[in-house]
Design a protein around this motif. Structure first.
Motif, short mmCIF file in Angstrom:
data_model
loop_
_atom_site.label_atom_id
_atom_site.label_comp_id
_atom_site.label_asym_id
_atom_site.label_seq_id
_atom_site.Cartn_x
_atom_site.Cartn_y
_atom_site.Cartn_z
N PRO A 82 0.83 -1.21 0.00
CA PRO A 82 0.00 0.00 0.00
C PRO A 82 0.86 1.26 0.00
CG PRO A 82 0.11 -0.94 2.20
CD PRO A 82 0.81 -1.91 1.29
N GLU A 83 0.46 2.21 -0.81
CA GLU A 83 1.16 3.49 -0.80
C GLU A 83 0.63 4.37 0.32
OE1 GLU A 83 0.69 5.11 -4.69
OE2 GLU A 83 2.09 3.71 -5.61
N ARG A 84 -0.69 4.48 0.38
CA ARG A 84 -1.28 5.40 1.36
C ARG A 84 -2.51 4.76 1.98
NH1 ARG A 84 -2.23 11.84 0.10
NH2 ARG A 84 -2.69 12.50 2.24
N VAL A 85 -2.57 4.78 3.31
CA VAL A 85 -3.67 4.18 4.06
C VAL A 85 -4.26 5.24 4.97
CG1 VAL A 85 -4.35 2.38 5.70
CG2 VAL A 85 -2.56 1.91 3.99
N LEU A 86 -5.59 5.24 5.08
CA LEU A 86 -6.28 6.15 5.99
C LEU A 86 -6.92 5.36 7.13
CD1 LEU A 86 -7.58 8.90 6.79
CD2 LEU A 86 -9.48 8.32 5.23
N VAL A 87 -6.71 5.83 8.34
CA VAL A 87 -7.40 5.30 9.52
C VAL A 87 -8.26 6.42 10.09
CG1 VAL A 87 -7.17 4.31 11.83
CG2 VAL A 87 -5.50 3.72 10.05
N ILE A 88 -9.53 6.14 10.25
CA ILE A 88 -10.43 7.08 10.92
C ILE A 88 -10.74 6.52 12.30
CG2 ILE A 88 -12.72 8.14 10.89
CD1 ILE A 88 -12.55 8.25 7.88
N GLY A 89 -10.40 7.28 13.32
CA GLY A 89 -10.48 6.78 14.69
C GLY A 89 -9.15 6.14 15.06
N GLY A 90 -9.24 5.08 15.84
CA GLY A 90 -8.03 4.32 16.16
C GLY A 90 -7.08 5.02 17.10
N GLY A 91 -7.63 5.80 18.04
CA GLY A 91 -6.80 6.63 18.89
C GLY A 91 -5.79 5.89 19.74
N ASP A 92 -6.03 4.60 20.03
CA ASP A 92 -5.06 3.87 20.85
C ASP A 92 -3.80 3.49 20.07
OD1 ASP A 92 -5.56 1.26 19.50
OD2 ASP A 92 -7.49 1.34 20.55
N GLY A 93 -3.87 3.52 18.73
CA GLY A 93 -2.68 3.28 17.92
C GLY A 93 -2.46 1.87 17.44
N GLY A 94 -3.25 0.91 17.91
CA GLY A 94 -3.03 -0.48 17.54
C GLY A 94 -3.24 -0.77 16.06
N THR A 95 -4.22 -0.12 15.45
CA THR A 95 -4.48 -0.32 14.03
C THR A 95 -3.30 0.18 13.20
OG1 THR A 95 -6.87 -0.26 14.31
CG2 THR A 95 -6.02 0.30 12.13
N ALA A 141 -9.09 15.81 13.84
CA ALA A 141 -10.22 16.42 13.15
C ALA A 141 -11.38 15.44 13.12
CB ALA A 141 -9.81 16.81 11.72
N ASP A 142 -12.50 15.90 12.61
CA ASP A 142 -13.69 15.07 12.39
C ASP A 142 -13.46 14.22 11.15
OD1 ASP A 142 -16.22 14.18 11.40
OD2 ASP A 142 -17.21 15.69 12.65
N GLY A 143 -13.44 12.90 11.31
CA GLY A 143 -13.18 12.00 10.19
C GLY A 143 -14.19 12.13 9.07
N ARG A 144 -15.45 12.40 9.43
CA ARG A 144 -16.49 12.55 8.40
C ARG A 144 -16.19 13.75 7.51
NH1 ARG A 144 -18.88 12.56 4.67
NH2 ARG A 144 -21.10 12.31 4.22
N GLU A 145 -15.76 14.83 8.10
CA GLU A 145 -15.46 16.03 7.33
C GLU A 145 -14.15 15.87 6.57
OE1 GLU A 145 -17.52 18.55 6.82
OE2 GLU A 145 -18.95 17.39 8.02
N PHE A 146 -13.21 15.18 7.16
CA PHE A 146 -11.90 15.02 6.53
C PHE A 146 -11.98 14.31 5.18
CE2 PHE A 146 -8.11 12.45 5.70
CZ PHE A 146 -7.11 13.41 5.76
N ILE A 147 -12.81 13.29 5.12
CA ILE A 147 -12.85 12.46 3.91
C ILE A 147 -13.71 13.07 2.80
CG2 ILE A 147 -14.86 11.01 4.41
CD1 ILE A 147 -13.11 8.60 3.58
N ARG A 148 -14.54 14.01 3.16
CA ARG A 148 -15.47 14.61 2.20
C ARG A 148 -14.70 15.31 1.07
NH1 ARG A 148 -20.72 15.71 3.68
NH2 ARG A 148 -20.10 15.96 5.87
N GLY A 149 -15.03 14.97 -0.17
CA GLY A 149 -14.42 15.62 -1.33
C GLY A 149 -13.13 15.02 -1.82
N LYS A 150 -12.59 14.04 -1.13
CA LYS A 150 -11.34 13.41 -1.58
C LYS A 150 -11.63 12.37 -2.66
CE LYS A 150 -8.43 14.28 2.40
NZ LYS A 150 -9.21 15.41 2.86
N GLU A 151 -10.75 12.30 -3.65
CA GLU A 151 -10.96 11.36 -4.76
C GLU A 151 -9.68 10.60 -5.07
OE1 GLU A 151 -12.74 13.05 -8.21
OE2 GLU A 151 -14.35 14.06 -7.10
N GLU A 152 -9.80 9.27 -5.04
CA GLU A 152 -8.74 8.34 -5.44
C GLU A 152 -7.41 8.66 -4.76
OE1 GLU A 152 -8.49 7.80 -9.64
OE2 GLU A 152 -10.66 7.73 -9.89
N VAL A 153 -7.46 8.73 -3.42
CA VAL A 153 -6.28 9.06 -2.64
C VAL A 153 -5.68 7.84 -1.96
CG1 VAL A 153 -5.41 10.43 -0.69
CG2 VAL A 153 -7.13 11.40 -2.23
N TYR A 154 -6.53 6.93 -1.46
CA TYR A 154 -6.07 5.87 -0.57
C TYR A 154 -6.22 4.48 -1.18
CZ TYR A 154 -6.17 9.60 2.90
OH TYR A 154 -5.95 10.77 3.57
N ASP A 155 -5.25 3.62 -0.84
CA ASP A 155 -5.34 2.20 -1.20
C ASP A 155 -6.32 1.47 -0.27
OD1 ASP A 155 -3.08 1.83 -3.25
OD2 ASP A 155 -2.08 2.88 -1.61
#
Length: 288
Positions: A82-95, A141-155
């Motif tokens: 994977p080139e780029r991965v997005l995690v929304i949440g996951g504050g403990d860091g295990g993911t 930030a708010d994950g819902r707002e962060f992802i809005r409008g992004k196109e073909e960024v993440y694997d």
């Protein structure tokens, strides 16, 4: 004096209303953030336990099950580095820790509550150990707002969120899944934790149904996590092209052996688990 903690299974989306999990506690530390109450318990049987607003999030003893299973089925299905991965949440860091074992170029982790991340770094180092890696971009930030409008960024996009209450509620909606699909590269994979099919059957079913409106390939799968409601927990993969059950067994075995040689043995996930986890009991989708 003995100290005990009980998580009572209650609230929106919970089908069990007279059940809970009780653990013996050696000591406790608490903190309050603008978003939630944090409680860190040093338990007799599960080591350190992170609790948010009364709900158990992770423990030192069984966290590997959740974190391996939210990450590795998708990453091994992807079939490429994977080139780029997005995690929304996951504050403990295990993911994030598990994702980095696949050598991505960059991981964006979007967590709404900075204080949870700082708390985990301080109190749960075996889980949060990868959050300071130079490849990890922490975004508060708010994950819902962060992802809005992004196109073909993440694997791969992984949603490691809490129950559908408060800020997390929007992460269970069709509109969010549509934005996530647009943010995926061709052949990309979306993964979300999708609650307990036993203790939160209605919520689980809604997640799967909403994902099916967005992705042509939707695969719920199971893992068994002792400290989560009923012990039976689910995750769901959504994709346009990538199907975890279509991965050739020999190819997966070869990839896994190479992974183990380079990164070490995992505690839960293996090629047999990869396919077996997608076998769902009859009662889960049966009308009652």
């Amino acid at each position: 004096m003995e100290l005990w903690f009980t998580e009572f299974y209650k609230g929106e989306g919970m089908d069990l209303q007279g059940t809970g999990l009780t653990v013996k506690v050696k000591n406790a530390v608490s903190a309050k953030t603008p978003f939630q109450e944090i409680l860190l318990l040093d338990t007799v049987d599960y080591g350190k336990m992170l609790v948010l607003d009364g709900a158990i999030q992770t423990t030192e003893k069984d966290e590997f099950i959740y974190h391996e299973m939210i990450v590795h089925p998708a990453l091994f299905t992807l079939g490429r580095r994977p080139e780029r991965v997005l995690v929304i949440g996951g504050g403990d860091g295990g993911t994030v820790r598990e994702i980095l074992k696949h050598d991505p170029e960059k991981v964006d982790m979007v967590e709404i509550d900075k204080e949870v991340v700082e708390f985990a770094k301080r109190e749960l180092p075996t889980i949060s150990c990868a959050l300071n890696d130079e490849r990890v971009n922490l975004i508060f930030a708010d994950g819902r707002e962060f992802i809005r409008g992004k196109e073909e960024v993440y694997d791969v996009i992984i949603v490691d969120c809490s129950d559908p209450i408060g800020p997390s509620k929007v992460l269970y909606e069709k509109g969010f899944y549509e934005d996530a699909r647009r943010a995926l590269k061709e052949g990309g994979i979306f993964v979300t934790q999708s609650e307990s099919p036993f203790a939160q059957k209605r919520v689980h079913g809604k997640v799967v149904d909403e994902l099916k409106k967005v992705f042509p390939i939707v695969r719920p799968y199971l893992a068994f996590i002792p400290t989560y409601p009923s012990g039976m927990w689910s995750f769901t993969i959504g994709s346009v092209k990538a199907d975890p059950l279509a991965v050739e067994k020999e190819k997966l075995k070869e990839s896994y052996i190479k992974f183990v040689e380079e990164k070490g043995e995992l505690k839960y996930y293996n090629p047999d688990i990869h396919y077996g986890a997608f076998a769902i009991p009859n009662f889960v989708y049966r009308e009652e």
